[in-house]
Design an enzyme around this catalytic site. Structure first.
Site, short mmCIF file in Angstrom:
data_model
loop_
_atom_site.label_atom_id
_atom_site.label_comp_id
_atom_site.label_asym_id
_atom_site.label_seq_id
_atom_site.Cartn_x
_atom_site.Cartn_y
_atom_site.Cartn_z
N HIS A 67 0.84 -1.20 0.00
CA HIS A 67 0.00 0.00 0.00
C HIS A 67 0.87 1.25 0.00
O HIS A 67 0.66 2.18 -0.79
CB HIS A 67 -0.92 -0.02 1.22
CG HIS A 67 -1.76 1.19 1.39
ND1 HIS A 67 -3.08 1.24 1.04
CD2 HIS A 67 -1.47 2.42 1.87
CE1 HIS A 67 -3.56 2.45 1.29
NE2 HIS A 67 -2.59 3.18 1.81
N GLU A 68 1.86 1.28 0.89
CA GLU A 68 2.74 2.45 0.98
C GLU A 68 3.62 2.58 -0.26
O GLU A 68 3.94 3.68 -0.69
CB GLU A 68 3.59 2.39 2.25
CG GLU A 68 2.79 2.36 3.55
CD GLU A 68 1.79 3.48 3.68
OE1 GLU A 68 2.04 4.60 3.19
OE2 GLU A 68 0.73 3.26 4.29
N HIS A 71 1.79 4.53 -2.88
CA HIS A 71 1.95 5.97 -2.66
C HIS A 71 3.32 6.43 -3.20
O HIS A 71 3.43 7.43 -3.90
CB HIS A 71 1.88 6.33 -1.17
CG HIS A 71 0.52 6.24 -0.56
ND1 HIS A 71 -0.54 7.02 -0.95
CD2 HIS A 71 0.06 5.48 0.45
CE1 HIS A 71 -1.59 6.73 -0.21
NE2 HIS A 71 -1.26 5.80 0.65
#
Length: 153
Positions: A67-68, A71
């Site tokens: 998920h990170e 980003h």
């Protein structure tokens, strides 16, 4: 798992799922309480909550890292890296990363006490999270005095 092992895992997941290198730091931040991790825009580092590893295991931590990394890679490419952006949602789906992490069982949901006030004249009810001085305020509807309703039980 320590920070060096986390760094290696993050680099490995970046190459495996995104086919791009992760060239910044990934480390545990013990001060994180309510989130699984965060991507820092100014330094491009990734901070992760170690409690998710101990509570939910390696698979949940890998999901948070992916998920990170979504980003991270989108921000460096100049694309939409925020949760509301279509680029971000599409990349999450492509790599199989979760949009939200599983809540920790140690996090307690606290319910705030609400106070109920009522106008003595027109009966207008007011719900407040904080106490208010009933001598300083009047009803906004009719200008009457306000009283606090005390719940019994």
């Amino acid at each position: 798992m320590d920070d060096q092992q986390l760094q290696k895992l993050t680099q490995q997941l970046s190459l495996q799922y995104f086919h791009k290198p992760f060239q910044h730091k990934a480390y545990f931040n013990h001060r994180l309480k309510t989130t699984g991790g965060r991507y820092l825009l100014h330094s491009h580092h990734i901070e992760l909550n170690k409690k998710y590893l101990t509570e939910h295991g390696q698979k949940e931590l890998e999901g948070i890292i992916k998920h990170e990394l979504c980003h991270y890679h989108l921000h460096l490419e100049g694309k939409g890296y925020q949760h509301r952006d279509q680029d971000f949602k599409a990349l999450l789906k492509k790599v199989g990363a979760p949009r939200f992490c599983t809540p920790l069982p140690t996090m307690k949901k606290t319910t705030r006490k609400t106070r109920t006030y009522e106008c003595k004249e027109c009966g207008q009810a007011f719900l407040r999270k904080r106490a208010m001085d009933i001598n300083r305020y009047v009803c906004g509807k009719c200008g009457g005095k306000i009283k606090e309703i005390v719940k019994k039980g």
